[in-house]
Design a protein around this motif. Structure first.
Motif, PDB file in Angstrom:
ATOM      1  N   GLY A   1     -32.538  30.430 -30.830  1.00 38.88           N
ATOM      2  CA  GLY A   1     -32.168  31.363 -31.886  1.00 38.88           C
ATOM      3  C   GLY A   1     -32.545  32.809 -31.641  1.00 38.88           C
ATOM      4  O   GLY A   1     -32.218  33.677 -32.443  1.00 38.88           O
ATOM      5  N   HIS A   2     -33.237  33.089 -30.554  1.00 39.76           N
ATOM      6  CA  HIS A   2     -33.629  34.474 -30.271  1.00 39.76           C
ATOM      7  C   HIS A   2     -32.424  35.373 -29.986  1.00 39.76           C
ATOM      8  O   HIS A   2     -32.528  36.593 -30.068  1.00 39.76           O
ATOM      9  N   MET A   3     -31.271  34.763 -29.665  1.00 35.21           N
ATOM     10  CA  MET A   3     -30.065  35.556 -29.413  1.00 35.21           C
ATOM     11  C   MET A   3     -29.602  36.292 -30.670  1.00 35.21           C
ATOM     12  O   MET A   3     -28.914  37.293 -30.577  1.00 35.21           O
ATOM     13  N   THR A   4     -29.978  35.821 -31.820  1.00 36.25           N
ATOM     14  CA  THR A   4     -29.557  36.480 -33.057  1.00 36.25           C
ATOM     15  C   THR A   4     -30.638  37.380 -33.632  1.00 36.25           C
ATOM     16  O   THR A   4     -30.402  38.058 -34.636  1.00 36.25           O
ATOM     17  N   THR A   5     -31.813  37.390 -32.998  1.00 38.95           N
ATOM     18  CA  THR A   5     -32.906  38.198 -33.541  1.00 38.95           C
ATOM     19  C   THR A   5     -33.477  39.174 -32.518  1.00 38.95           C
ATOM     20  O   THR A   5     -33.486  40.373 -32.748  1.00 38.95           O
ATOM     21  N   ASP A   6     -33.963  38.676 -31.383  1.00 37.77           N
ATOM     22  CA  ASP A   6     -34.705  39.506 -30.428  1.00 37.77           C
ATOM     23  C   ASP A   6     -33.893  39.946 -29.219  1.00 37.77           C
ATOM     24  O   ASP A   6     -34.305  40.857 -28.514  1.00 37.77           O
ATOM     25  N   ILE A   7     -32.793  39.279 -28.957  1.00 39.07           N
ATOM     26  CA  ILE A   7     -31.999  39.571 -27.762  1.00 39.07           C
ATOM     27  C   ILE A   7     -30.618  40.036 -28.204  1.00 39.07           C
ATOM     28  O   ILE A   7     -29.901  39.304 -28.884  1.00 39.07           O
ATOM     29  N   HIS A   8     -30.261  41.243 -27.804  1.00 43.54           N
ATOM     30  CA  HIS A   8     -28.945  41.765 -28.176  1.00 43.54           C
ATOM     31  C   HIS A   8     -27.860  41.206 -27.260  1.00 43.54           C
ATOM     32  O   HIS A   8     -26.780  40.851 -27.713  1.00 43.54           O
ATOM     33  N   ALA A   9     -28.162  41.155 -25.961  1.00 43.37           N
ATOM     34  CA  ALA A   9     -27.171  40.665 -24.997  1.00 43.37           C
ATOM     35  C   ALA A   9     -27.889  40.013 -23.824  1.00 43.37           C
ATOM     36  O   ALA A   9     -28.998  40.405 -23.459  1.00 43.37           O
ATOM     37  N   LEU A  10     -27.233  39.004 -23.260  1.00 44.44           N
ATOM     38  CA  LEU A  10     -27.782  38.308 -22.099  1.00 44.44           C
ATOM     39  C   LEU A  10     -26.663  38.081 -21.092  1.00 44.44           C
ATOM     40  O   LEU A  10     -25.724  37.331 -21.359  1.00 44.44           O
ATOM     41  N   GLU A  11     -26.773  38.768 -19.966  1.00 46.21           N
ATOM     42  CA  GLU A  11     -25.879  38.490 -18.843  1.00 46.21           C
ATOM     43  C   GLU A  11     -26.516  37.318 -18.110  1.00 46.21           C
ATOM     44  O   GLU A  11     -27.722  37.298 -17.922  1.00 46.21           O
ATOM     45  N   MET A  12     -25.715  36.342 -17.697  1.00 45.13           N
ATOM     46  CA  MET A  12     -26.348  35.234 -16.985  1.00 45.13           C
ATOM     47  C   MET A  12     -25.479  34.695 -15.872  1.00 45.13           C
ATOM     48  O   MET A  12     -24.254  34.740 -15.937  1.00 45.13           O
ATOM     49  N   LYS A  13     -26.189  34.216 -14.867  1.00 38.28           N
ATOM     50  CA  LYS A  13     -25.576  33.461 -13.782  1.00 38.28           C
ATOM     51  C   LYS A  13     -26.348  32.162 -13.713  1.00 38.28           C
ATOM     52  O   LYS A  13     -27.580  32.161 -13.705  1.00 38.28           O
ATOM     53  N   THR A  14     -25.612  31.047 -13.699  1.00 41.38           N
ATOM     54  CA  THR A  14     -26.250  29.732 -13.645  1.00 41.38           C
ATOM     55  C   THR A  14     -25.792  29.006 -12.395  1.00 41.38           C
ATOM     56  O   THR A  14     -24.625  29.108 -11.993  1.00 41.38           O
ATOM     57  N   TYR A  15     -26.726  28.295 -11.780  1.00 39.49           N
ATOM     58  CA  TYR A  15     -26.459  27.579 -10.537  1.00 39.49           C
ATOM     59  C   TYR A  15     -27.206  26.260 -10.511  1.00 39.49           C
ATOM     60  O   TYR A  15     -28.318  26.165 -11.039  1.00 39.49           O
ATOM     61  N   THR A  16     -26.618  25.270  -9.845  1.00 38.18           N
ATOM     62  CA  THR A  16     -27.406  24.108  -9.434  1.00 38.18           C
ATOM     63  C   THR A  16     -28.199  24.590  -8.217  1.00 38.18           C
ATOM     64  O   THR A  16     -27.852  25.613  -7.611  1.00 38.18           O
ATOM     65  N   PRO A  17     -29.240  23.880  -7.814  1.00 39.16           N
ATOM     66  CA  PRO A  17     -29.978  24.307  -6.622  1.00 39.16           C
ATOM     67  C   PRO A  17     -29.076  24.426  -5.387  1.00 39.16           C
ATOM     68  O   PRO A  17     -29.216  25.369  -4.602  1.00 39.16           O
ATOM     69  N   GLU A  18     -28.131  23.504  -5.230  1.00 40.98           N
ATOM     70  CA  GLU A  18     -27.233  23.538  -4.076  1.00 40.98           C
ATOM     71  C   GLU A  18     -26.318  24.762  -4.125  1.00 40.98           C
ATOM     72  O   GLU A  18     -26.098  25.430  -3.115  1.00 40.98           O
ATOM     73  N   GLU A  19     -25.781  25.052  -5.301  1.00 37.64           N
ATOM     74  CA  GLU A  19     -24.922  26.233  -5.455  1.00 37.64           C
ATOM     75  C   GLU A  19     -25.706  27.512  -5.170  1.00 37.64           C
ATOM     76  O   GLU A  19     -25.189  28.435  -4.538  1.00 37.64           O
ATOM     77  N   TYR A  20     -26.942  27.557  -5.627  1.00 32.20           N
ATOM     78  CA  TYR A  20     -27.756  28.745  -5.415  1.00 32.20           C
ATOM     79  C   TYR A  20     -27.980  28.976  -3.926  1.00 32.20           C
ATOM     80  O   TYR A  20     -27.867  30.103  -3.445  1.00 32.20           O
ATOM     81  N   GLU A  21     -28.293  27.905  -3.202  1.00 31.68           N
ATOM     82  CA  GLU A  21     -28.494  28.031  -1.753  1.00 31.68           C
ATOM     83  C   GLU A  21     -27.213  28.500  -1.063  1.00 31.68           C
ATOM     84  O   GLU A  21     -27.271  29.340  -0.173  1.00 31.68           O
ATOM     85  N   GLU A  22     -26.078  27.981  -1.472  1.00 31.97           N
ATOM     86  CA  GLU A  22     -24.796  28.346  -0.869  1.00 31.97           C
ATOM     87  C   GLU A  22     -24.347  29.759  -1.190  1.00 31.97           C
ATOM     88  O   GLU A  22     -23.920  30.492  -0.322  1.00 31.97           O
ATOM     89  N   HIS A  23     -24.422  30.126  -2.465  1.00 32.78           N
ATOM     90  CA  HIS A  23     -23.784  31.359  -2.925  1.00 32.78           C
ATOM     91  C   HIS A  23     -24.732  32.514  -3.171  1.00 32.78           C
ATOM     92  O   HIS A  23     -24.370  33.657  -2.958  1.00 32.78           O
ATOM     93  N   ALA A  24     -25.899  32.239  -3.668  1.00 30.42           N
ATOM     94  CA  ALA A  24     -26.780  33.333  -4.075  1.00 30.42           C
ATOM     95  C   ALA A  24     -28.028  33.457  -3.214  1.00 30.42           C
ATOM     96  O   ALA A  24     -28.652  34.494  -3.184  1.00 30.42           O
ATOM     97  N   GLY A  25     -28.381  32.413  -2.527  1.00 25.39           N
ATOM     98  CA  GLY A  25     -29.617  32.415  -1.753  1.00 25.39           C
ATOM     99  C   GLY A  25     -29.676  33.456  -0.664  1.00 25.39           C
ATOM    100  O   GLY A  25     -30.732  33.970  -0.331  1.00 25.39           O
ATOM    101  N   GLY A  26     -28.526  33.796  -0.113  1.00 18.82           N
ATOM    102  CA  GLY A  26     -28.512  34.772   0.973  1.00 18.82           C
ATOM    103  C   GLY A  26     -28.353  36.199   0.519  1.00 18.82           C
ATOM    104  O   GLY A  26     -28.310  37.106   1.329  1.00 18.82           O
ATOM    105  N   GLN A  27     -28.273  36.433  -0.798  1.00 21.64           N
ATOM    106  CA  GLN A  27     -28.079  37.812  -1.281  1.00 21.64           C
ATOM    107  C   GLN A  27     -29.339  38.596  -1.296  1.00 21.64           C
ATOM    108  O   GLN A  27     -30.396  38.156  -1.434  1.00 21.64           O
TER     109      GLN A  27
END
Length: 89
Positions: free
Chosen positions: A63-89
């Motif tokens: 519920g913090h999205m309606t009180t303390d957080i105005h906006a949240l940009e997010m990227k979500t990954y499984t561990p395998e996806e993170y290693e493939e796509h984001a791990g090398g960044q």
């Protein structure tokens, strides 16, 4: 609310999650415009759509999205996806 608190909530609310939260722009002193960006890696995302993954993150924020957080940009990954796509960044 600060980045450490947001990370703690996400990691507590999603099994085996590793969250990295930053502030992509400077919030004002009152945090009335609190923008956060999160990269969340968890095996709990396996087999879930992107919408379902993001819903898990929102649910973890309790519920913090309606009180303390105005906006949240997010990227979500499984561990395998993170290693493939984001791990090398």
């Amino acid at each position: 609310m600060n980045t450490d608190e947001v990370e703690r909530l996400i990691e507590a609310g999603i099994e085996d999650a590793d969250a990295t939260v930053t502030t992509p722009r400077n919030p004002d002193q009152e945090f009335e415009d609190a923008h956060f960006a999160a990269v969340v890696v968890s095996p709990a995302f396996e087999g879930k759509s992107l919408v379902q993954q993001h819903q898990l993150v929102y649910d973890a924020l309790e519920g913090h999205m309606t009180t303390d957080i105005h906006a949240l940009e997010m990227k979500t990954y499984t561990p395998e996806e993170y290693e493939e796509h984001a791990g090398g960044q």
